[in-house]
Design a protein around this motif. Structure first.
Motif, PDB file in Angstrom:
ATOM      1  N   VAL A 154       0.901  -1.248  -0.152  1.00  0.00           N
ATOM      2  CA  VAL A 154       0.168  -0.147  -0.115  1.00  0.00           C
ATOM      3  C   VAL A 154       0.716   1.261   0.024  1.00  0.00           C
ATOM      4  N   VAL A 155       1.976   1.369   0.934  1.00  0.00           N
ATOM      5  CA  VAL A 155       2.907   2.478   0.891  1.00  0.00           C
ATOM      6  C   VAL A 155       3.450   2.487  -0.511  1.00  0.00           C
ATOM      7  N   ALA A 156       4.120   1.460  -0.798  1.00  0.00           N
ATOM      8  CA  ALA A 156       4.793   1.525  -2.282  1.00  0.00           C
ATOM      9  C   ALA A 156       3.877   1.933  -3.533  1.00  0.00           C
ATOM     10  N   HIS A 157       2.429   1.649  -3.324  1.00  0.00           N
ATOM     11  CA  HIS A 157       1.636   2.014  -4.565  1.00  0.00           C
ATOM     12  C   HIS A 157       1.243   3.481  -4.345  1.00  0.00           C
ATOM     13  N   THR A 158       1.026   3.851  -3.167  1.00  0.00           N
ATOM     14  CA  THR A 158       0.834   5.395  -2.986  1.00  0.00           C
ATOM     15  C   THR A 158       2.057   6.287  -3.255  1.00  0.00           C
ATOM     16  N   ASN A 159       3.282   5.911  -2.815  1.00  0.00           N
ATOM     17  CA  ASN A 159       4.492   6.418  -3.306  1.00  0.00           C
ATOM     18  C   ASN A 159       4.448   6.589  -5.056  1.00  0.00           C
ATOM     19  N   LEU A 160       4.352   5.505  -5.443  1.00  0.00           N
ATOM     20  CA  LEU A 160       4.407   5.379  -7.203  1.00  0.00           C
ATOM     21  C   LEU A 160       3.312   6.324  -7.723  1.00  0.00           C
ATOM     22  N   TYR A 161       2.102   6.205  -7.139  1.00  0.00           N
ATOM     23  CA  TYR A 161       1.226   6.926  -7.918  1.00  0.00           C
ATOM     24  C   TYR A 161       1.343   8.496  -7.731  1.00  0.00           C
ATOM     25  N   TRP A 162       1.650   8.790  -6.500  1.00  0.00           N
ATOM     26  CA  TRP A 162       1.738  10.252  -6.019  1.00  0.00           C
ATOM     27  C   TRP A 162       3.181  10.813  -7.002  1.00  0.00           C
ATOM     28  N   ARG A 163       3.914  10.178  -7.304  1.00  0.00           N
ATOM     29  CA  ARG A 163       5.194  10.380  -8.189  1.00  0.00           C
ATOM     30  C   ARG A 163       4.812  10.878  -9.629  1.00  0.00           C
ATOM     31  N   PHE A 164       3.417  10.704 -10.244  1.00  0.00           N
ATOM     32  CA  PHE A 164       2.891  10.898 -11.342  1.00  0.00           C
ATOM     33  C   PHE A 164       1.812  11.693 -11.230  1.00  0.00           C
ATOM     34  N   GLN A 165       1.197  12.223 -10.057  1.00  0.00           N
ATOM     35  CA  GLN A 165       0.198  13.125  -9.945  1.00  0.00           C
ATOM     36  C   GLN A 165       0.580  14.554 -10.582  1.00  0.00           C
ATOM     37  N   THR A 166      -0.255  15.035 -11.504  1.00  0.00           N
ATOM     38  CA  THR A 166      -0.061  16.314 -12.069  1.00  0.00           C
ATOM     39  C   THR A 166      -1.283  17.151 -12.357  1.00  0.00           C
ATOM     40  N   ALA A 167      -0.996  18.549 -12.197  1.00  0.00           N
ATOM     41  CA  ALA A 167      -2.065  19.493 -12.392  1.00  0.00           C
ATOM     42  C   ALA A 167      -1.520  20.775 -13.050  1.00  0.00           C
ATOM     43  N   PRO A 168      -2.176  21.641 -13.508  1.00  0.00           N
ATOM     44  CA  PRO A 168      -1.464  22.716 -13.953  1.00  0.00           C
ATOM     45  C   PRO A 168      -1.035  24.034 -12.656  1.00  0.00           C
ATOM     46  N   GLY A 169       0.332  24.258 -12.769  1.00  0.00           N
ATOM     47  CA  GLY A 169       0.836  25.118 -11.977  1.00  0.00           C
ATOM     48  C   GLY A 169       1.014  24.626 -10.426  1.00  0.00           C
ATOM     49  N   ARG A 170       1.152  23.174 -10.541  1.00  0.00           N
ATOM     50  CA  ARG A 170       1.332  22.453  -9.127  1.00  0.00           C
ATOM     51  C   ARG A 170       2.295  21.587  -9.232  1.00  0.00           C
ATOM     52  N   THR A 171       2.809  21.204  -8.153  1.00  0.00           N
ATOM     53  CA  THR A 171       3.971  20.196  -8.267  1.00  0.00           C
ATOM     54  C   THR A 171       3.588  18.968  -7.204  1.00  0.00           C
ATOM     55  N   ALA A 172       3.688  17.805  -7.424  1.00  0.00           N
ATOM     56  CA  ALA A 172       3.721  16.689  -6.644  1.00  0.00           C
ATOM     57  C   ALA A 172       4.915  15.885  -6.590  1.00  0.00           C
ATOM     58  N   ALA A 173       5.338  15.368  -5.387  1.00  0.00           N
ATOM     59  CA  ALA A 173       6.726  14.919  -5.372  1.00  0.00           C
ATOM     60  C   ALA A 173       6.651  13.728  -4.322  1.00  0.00           C
ATOM     61  N   VAL A 174       7.626  12.843  -4.391  1.00  0.00           N
ATOM     62  CA  VAL A 174       7.932  11.750  -3.302  1.00  0.00           C
ATOM     63  C   VAL A 174       9.195  11.820  -2.849  1.00  0.00           C
ATOM     64  N   VAL A 175       9.571  11.970  -1.619  1.00  0.00           N
ATOM     65  CA  VAL A 175      10.999  12.328  -1.310  1.00  0.00           C
ATOM     66  C   VAL A 175      11.277  11.523  -0.086  1.00  0.00           C
ATOM     67  N   ASP A 176      12.423  10.582  -0.067  1.00  0.00           N
ATOM     68  CA  ASP A 176      12.611   9.952   1.479  1.00  0.00           C
ATOM     69  C   ASP A 176      12.902  11.159   2.208  1.00  0.00           C
ATOM     70  N   ALA A 177      12.730  10.836   3.530  1.00  0.00           N
ATOM     71  CA  ALA A 177      13.081  11.709   4.660  1.00  0.00           C
ATOM     72  C   ALA A 177      14.245  12.450   4.572  1.00  0.00           C
ATOM     73  N   ALA A 178      15.224  11.586   4.432  1.00  0.00           N
ATOM     74  CA  ALA A 178      16.617  12.149   4.414  1.00  0.00           C
ATOM     75  C   ALA A 178      16.895  13.011   3.513  1.00  0.00           C
ATOM     76  N   ASP A 179      16.214  13.066   2.366  1.00  0.00           N
ATOM     77  CA  ASP A 179      16.523  14.003   1.323  1.00  0.00           C
ATOM     78  C   ASP A 179      15.438  14.992   1.281  1.00  0.00           C
ATOM     79  N   VAL A 180      14.638  15.125   2.220  1.00  0.00           N
ATOM     80  CA  VAL A 180      13.532  16.299   2.361  1.00  0.00           C
ATOM     81  C   VAL A 180      14.293  17.635   2.705  1.00  0.00           C
ATOM     82  N   VAL A 181      14.486  18.895   2.061  1.00  0.00           N
ATOM     83  CA  VAL A 181      15.052  19.999   2.354  1.00  0.00           C
ATOM     84  C   VAL A 181      14.090  20.847   2.904  1.00  0.00           C
TER      85      VAL A 181
END
Length: 190
Positions: A154-181
């Motif tokens: 379930v976690v892997a699927h949620t991470n996968l589909y959120w990586r590809f979420q799109t909409a005009p003028g917005r960004t969706a991303a999936v980042v490991d905790a260690a790499d979040v700025v």
């Protein structure tokens, strides 16, 4: 890149890491530890930390199970948003809290992946926020007896589909905790 005008800031949104919600959840200690580290980094960088706390008939407000896990302590002045629905925006003051802080970008962590996390990332995105899901800082309880895949899937699927979420003028991303700025008022997720 948010579509919300004059909202340059990022906030860390910690959703429902409550005793009964994460008791027995997949990788509970690892997820809580990564969230604890994110909270510390956000505070050090001057990034707002916003806490969300669910209550309903099965999780009554004020009960021991309703309380946040002891490893996570809200600091004085950090907003606490009480909610009764999956989406942290529905029927709450979250939008006002974020507007007051000039937040247009959300970094989301917590529980449960297949309910409140999913609803909240979609709710924020639909409302114009850039939304980063912290890949290794969300979890859920086992629901395989109801025909749902195991939590790691379930976690892997949620991470996968959120990586590809799109909409005009917005960004969706999936980042490991260690790499979040997380730093300063204009911080953006990596």
């Amino acid at each position: 890149m948010t579509t919300l005008a004059d909202r340059p800031r990022t906030a860390l949104l910690v959703v429902d890491v409550q005793r009964d919600v994460v008791d027995g959840a997949h990788d509970r200690d690892g997820v809580v530890g990564r969230i604890r580290d994110l909270v510390a980094r956000a505070r050090e960088g001057g990034v707002p930390v916003v806490w969300v706390q669910h209550s309903d008939d099965g999780l009554p407000e004020g009960s021991d199970g309703w309380r946040y896990v002891p490893e996570l302590q809200r600091a004085a002045g950090e907003p606490l948003v009480a909610k009764h629905h999956g989406d942290s925006f529905e029927g709450t003051d979250l939008e006002q809290v974020l507007a007051d802080a000039r937040v247009g970008r959300l970094v989301v962590a917590g529980a449960e992946t297949d309910a409140c996390i999913r609803s909240t990332i979609h709710g924020g995105f639909a409302r114009g926020y850039d939304v980063t899901l912290v890949a290794d800082a969300h979890t859920a309880g086992d629901k395989t007896e109801w025909g749902v895949p195991p939590v790691p899937d379930v976690v892997a699927h949620t991470n996968l589909y959120w990586r590809f979420q799109t909409a005009p003028g917005r960004t969706a991303a999936v980042v490991d905790a260690a790499d979040v700025v997380l730093e300063g008022p204009g911080a953006a997720p990596a």
